[in-house]
Design a protein around this motif. Structure first.
Motif, PDB file in Angstrom:
ATOM      1  N   ILE A 153       0.088  -3.279  13.412  1.00  0.00           N
ATOM      2  CA  ILE A 153      -0.239  -2.875  12.036  1.00  0.00           C
ATOM      3  C   ILE A 153       0.747  -1.908  11.400  1.00  0.00           C
ATOM      4  O   ILE A 153       0.656  -1.638  10.205  1.00  0.00           O
ATOM      5  N   LYS A 154       1.697  -1.398  12.167  1.00  0.00           N
ATOM      6  CA  LYS A 154       2.552  -0.326  11.650  1.00  0.00           C
ATOM      7  C   LYS A 154       3.284  -0.702  10.362  1.00  0.00           C
ATOM      8  O   LYS A 154       3.564   0.173   9.552  1.00  0.00           O
ATOM      9  N   ASN A 155       3.547  -1.970  10.135  1.00  0.00           N
ATOM     10  CA  ASN A 155       4.242  -2.386   8.913  1.00  0.00           C
ATOM     11  C   ASN A 155       3.342  -3.163   7.950  1.00  0.00           C
ATOM     12  O   ASN A 155       3.826  -3.778   7.012  1.00  0.00           O
ATOM     13  N   MET A 156       2.031  -3.142   8.184  1.00  0.00           N
ATOM     14  CA  MET A 156       1.085  -3.871   7.332  1.00  0.00           C
ATOM     15  C   MET A 156       0.506  -2.966   6.245  1.00  0.00           C
ATOM     16  O   MET A 156       0.409  -1.757   6.435  1.00  0.00           O
ATOM     17  N   SER A 157       0.084  -3.596   5.179  1.00  0.00           N
ATOM     18  CA  SER A 157      -0.676  -2.877   4.150  1.00  0.00           C
ATOM     19  C   SER A 157      -2.130  -2.785   4.614  1.00  0.00           C
ATOM     20  O   SER A 157      -2.533  -3.465   5.566  1.00  0.00           O
ATOM     21  N   VAL A 158      -2.915  -1.980   3.936  1.00  0.00           N
ATOM     22  CA  VAL A 158      -4.340  -1.851   4.259  1.00  0.00           C
ATOM     23  C   VAL A 158      -5.018  -3.210   4.165  1.00  0.00           C
ATOM     24  O   VAL A 158      -5.800  -3.600   5.042  1.00  0.00           O
ATOM     25  N   GLU A 159      -4.711  -3.960   3.120  1.00  0.00           N
ATOM     26  CA  GLU A 159      -5.329  -5.279   2.939  1.00  0.00           C
ATOM     27  C   GLU A 159      -4.948  -6.226   4.072  1.00  0.00           C
ATOM     28  O   GLU A 159      -5.779  -6.996   4.561  1.00  0.00           O
ATOM     29  N   GLU A 160      -3.692  -6.184   4.488  1.00  0.00           N
ATOM     30  CA  GLU A 160      -3.254  -7.037   5.595  1.00  0.00           C
ATOM     31  C   GLU A 160      -3.961  -6.645   6.898  1.00  0.00           C
ATOM     32  O   GLU A 160      -4.332  -7.523   7.685  1.00  0.00           O
ATOM     33  N   ILE A 161      -4.152  -5.358   7.105  1.00  0.00           N
ATOM     34  CA  ILE A 161      -4.871  -4.899   8.303  1.00  0.00           C
ATOM     35  C   ILE A 161      -6.307  -5.425   8.272  1.00  0.00           C
ATOM     36  O   ILE A 161      -6.802  -5.941   9.279  1.00  0.00           O
ATOM     37  N   MET A 162      -6.967  -5.295   7.125  1.00  0.00           N
ATOM     38  CA  MET A 162      -8.349  -5.764   7.000  1.00  0.00           C
ATOM     39  C   MET A 162      -8.459  -7.239   7.361  1.00  0.00           C
ATOM     40  O   MET A 162      -9.344  -7.629   8.127  1.00  0.00           O
ATOM     41  N   ILE A 163      -7.564  -8.044   6.834  1.00  0.00           N
ATOM     42  CA  ILE A 163      -7.614  -9.489   7.052  1.00  0.00           C
ATOM     43  C   ILE A 163      -7.202  -9.848   8.478  1.00  0.00           C
ATOM     44  O   ILE A 163      -7.899 -10.596   9.165  1.00  0.00           O
ATOM     45  N   SER A 164      -6.081  -9.322   8.935  1.00  0.00           N
ATOM     46  CA  SER A 164      -5.558  -9.680  10.254  1.00  0.00           C
ATOM     47  C   SER A 164      -6.429  -9.176  11.401  1.00  0.00           C
ATOM     48  O   SER A 164      -6.567  -9.850  12.417  1.00  0.00           O
ATOM     49  N   CYS A 165      -6.989  -7.998  11.226  1.00  0.00           N
ATOM     50  CA  CYS A 165      -7.729  -7.364  12.319  1.00  0.00           C
ATOM     51  C   CYS A 165      -9.241  -7.487  12.179  1.00  0.00           C
ATOM     52  O   CYS A 165      -9.977  -7.127  13.096  1.00  0.00           O
ATOM     53  N   GLY A 166      -9.715  -7.967  11.030  1.00  0.00           N
ATOM     54  CA  GLY A 166     -11.149  -8.145  10.831  1.00  0.00           C
ATOM     55  C   GLY A 166     -11.913  -6.839  10.798  1.00  0.00           C
ATOM     56  O   GLY A 166     -12.963  -6.708  11.427  1.00  0.00           O
ATOM     57  N   VAL A 167     -11.377  -5.866  10.074  1.00  0.00           N
ATOM     58  CA  VAL A 167     -12.014  -4.553   9.989  1.00  0.00           C
ATOM     59  C   VAL A 167     -12.345  -4.218   8.540  1.00  0.00           C
ATOM     60  O   VAL A 167     -11.866  -4.865   7.614  1.00  0.00           O
ATOM     61  N   SER A 168     -13.141  -3.180   8.369  1.00  0.00           N
ATOM     62  CA  SER A 168     -13.517  -2.739   7.030  1.00  0.00           C
ATOM     63  C   SER A 168     -12.363  -1.974   6.377  1.00  0.00           C
ATOM     64  O   SER A 168     -11.447  -1.504   7.057  1.00  0.00           O
ATOM     65  N   ARG A 169     -12.428  -1.838   5.071  1.00  0.00           N
ATOM     66  CA  ARG A 169     -11.416  -1.068   4.340  1.00  0.00           C
ATOM     67  C   ARG A 169     -11.339   0.376   4.837  1.00  0.00           C
ATOM     68  O   ARG A 169     -10.242   0.863   5.113  1.00  0.00           O
ATOM     69  N   PRO A 170     -12.486   1.097   4.973  1.00  0.00           N
ATOM     70  CA  PRO A 170     -12.379   2.479   5.467  1.00  0.00           C
ATOM     71  C   PRO A 170     -11.704   2.570   6.843  1.00  0.00           C
ATOM     72  O   PRO A 170     -10.920   3.492   7.082  1.00  0.00           O
ATOM     73  N   ALA A 171     -11.998   1.635   7.727  1.00  0.00           N
ATOM     74  CA  ALA A 171     -11.374   1.653   9.051  1.00  0.00           C
ATOM     75  C   ALA A 171      -9.885   1.422   8.947  1.00  0.00           C
ATOM     76  O   ALA A 171      -9.081   2.105   9.595  1.00  0.00           O
ATOM     77  N   ALA A 172      -9.481   0.473   8.125  1.00  0.00           N
ATOM     78  CA  ALA A 172      -8.048   0.171   7.952  1.00  0.00           C
ATOM     79  C   ALA A 172      -7.306   1.354   7.334  1.00  0.00           C
ATOM     80  O   ALA A 172      -6.209   1.706   7.779  1.00  0.00           O
ATOM     81  N   ILE A 173      -7.909   1.981   6.346  1.00  0.00           N
ATOM     82  CA  ILE A 173      -7.295   3.148   5.703  1.00  0.00           C
ATOM     83  C   ILE A 173      -7.142   4.279   6.712  1.00  0.00           C
ATOM     84  O   ILE A 173      -6.085   4.902   6.815  1.00  0.00           O
ATOM     85  N   TYR A 174      -8.197   4.542   7.465  1.00  0.00           N
ATOM     86  CA  TYR A 174      -8.148   5.624   8.455  1.00  0.00           C
ATOM     87  C   TYR A 174      -7.066   5.371   9.490  1.00  0.00           C
ATOM     88  O   TYR A 174      -6.249   6.241   9.780  1.00  0.00           O
ATOM     89  N   GLN A 175      -7.057   4.178  10.052  1.00  0.00           N
ATOM     90  CA  GLN A 175      -6.076   3.892  11.103  1.00  0.00           C
ATOM     91  C   GLN A 175      -4.656   3.927  10.546  1.00  0.00           C
ATOM     92  O   GLN A 175      -3.752   4.478  11.183  1.00  0.00           O
ATOM     93  N   LYS A 176      -4.451   3.379   9.380  1.00  0.00           N
ATOM     94  CA  LYS A 176      -3.125   3.375   8.763  1.00  0.00           C
ATOM     95  C   LYS A 176      -2.630   4.795   8.529  1.00  0.00           C
ATOM     96  O   LYS A 176      -1.444   5.091   8.719  1.00  0.00           O
ATOM     97  N   SER A 177      -3.531   5.678   8.176  1.00  0.00           N
ATOM     98  CA  SER A 177      -3.129   7.059   7.888  1.00  0.00           C
ATOM     99  C   SER A 177      -2.929   7.905   9.150  1.00  0.00           C
ATOM    100  O   SER A 177      -2.449   9.029   9.056  1.00  0.00           O
ATOM    101  N   HIS A 178      -3.291   7.358  10.311  1.00  0.00           N
ATOM    102  CA  HIS A 178      -3.171   8.128  11.551  1.00  0.00           C
ATOM    103  C   HIS A 178      -2.220   7.515  12.575  1.00  0.00           C
ATOM    104  O   HIS A 178      -2.270   7.878  13.752  1.00  0.00           O
ATOM    105  N   ILE A 179      -1.368   6.614  12.137  1.00  0.00           N
ATOM    106  CA  ILE A 179      -0.424   6.023  13.116  1.00  0.00           C
ATOM    107  C   ILE A 179       0.960   6.605  12.996  1.00  0.00           C
ATOM    108  O   ILE A 179       1.320   7.272  12.113  1.00  0.00           O
TER     109      ILE A 179
END
Length: 179
Positions: A153-179
Motif C-alpha cells: 500500500i505504500k504507493n496507493m491512494s486511500v481509495e486504492e487501499i480500500m478497494i485492493s485490501c477490502g477495508v473501510s475508509r477510516p482504516a485505510a486513512i489510518y494505515q496510510k498515515s502511519h506507514i
C-alpha cells in the motif's frame, strides 16, 4: 459512525513496535502459505486455519446479544478462544471492511497475547503506558498490517487501499498515515 478503538486498558503488554507487528503479520501469512505479495487477505480463512499455528486456538460464532452492544468480537487469551458476533462473522464473509478488521484485530490478540498463562504477558498496571505497550494498540496495528501490508500500500491512494485490501475508509486513512 466511525468505530473508535479505545487503547486505554488496565493491562500492559510486552513492548512491540509497528515494524515488529508487520513482521508477525508476514510470518503468519508465510506459515499459512498465503501470498505476501497480494494485498487482499481472507481473514475468515485465516480464522479457520489458526489451529495450524496452535492446535488449541479456537473461535466461536455467538449470537449478537451474547456480547455487549459495542463489542464486535472478543478474545479470551487464557482459553485461546475468539468470540465473534454472528452478524460480524457474516459481514466479514461478505467482505465488509470494518468486520474484517474486527476479526483481524482478535487474531492479533490470540497470536500476540496467547502466552498469558505461561508468562505474564499482560498484568494490571495503574501508571501511564507508552502506546506500544498497550494490547489494544498492538492488536489494531497487527490487524492493519495484516489487511493492509506496507509493501503493497505504500504507493496507493486511500481509495486504492480500500478497494485492493477490502477495508473501510477510516482504516485505510489510518494505515496510510502511519506507514
Amino acid at each position: 459512525m466511525t468505530k473508535i478503538v479505545n487503547y486505554d486498558t488496565p493491562y500492559i503488554a510486552h513492548p512491540v513496535s509497528r515494524t515488529s507487528l508487520r513482521l508477525v503479520a508476514e510470518e503468519l501469512k508465510k506459515k499459512l502459505n498465503i501470498s505476501v505479495t497480494k494485498p487482499y487477505v481472507d481473514v475468515v480463512m485465516i480464522l479457520d486455519r489458526l489451529s495450524e499455528i496452535d492446535s488449541s486456538f479456537n473461535y466461536e460464532i455467538v449470537e449478537d446479544w451474547q456480547l455487549d452492544e459495542h463489542v464486535q468480537a472478543m478474545t479470551n487469551v487464557e482459553a485461546k478462544t475468539i468470540y465473534i458476533k454472528s452478524s460480524v462473522y457474516e459481514d466479514a464473509c461478505q467482505g465488509i471492511g470494518k468486520d474484517r478488521m474486527s476479526i483481524a484485530h482478535e487474531i492479533g490478540h490470540i497470536l500476540l497475547h496467547r502466552d498469558v498463562i505461561q508468562m505474564p504477558v499482560l498484568y494490571r498496571y495503574d501508571g501511564s503506558l507508552k502506546l506500544y505497550q498497550k494490547p489494544e494498540w498492538q492488536a489494531e496495528c497487527f490487524a492493519a498490517e495484516l489487511l493492509m501490508p506496507y509493501e503493497q500500500i505504500k504507493n496507493m491512494s486511500v481509495e486504492e487501499i480500500m478497494i485492493s485490501c477490502g477495508v473501510s475508509r477510516p482504516a485505510a486513512i489510518y494505515q496510510k498515515s502511519h506507514i
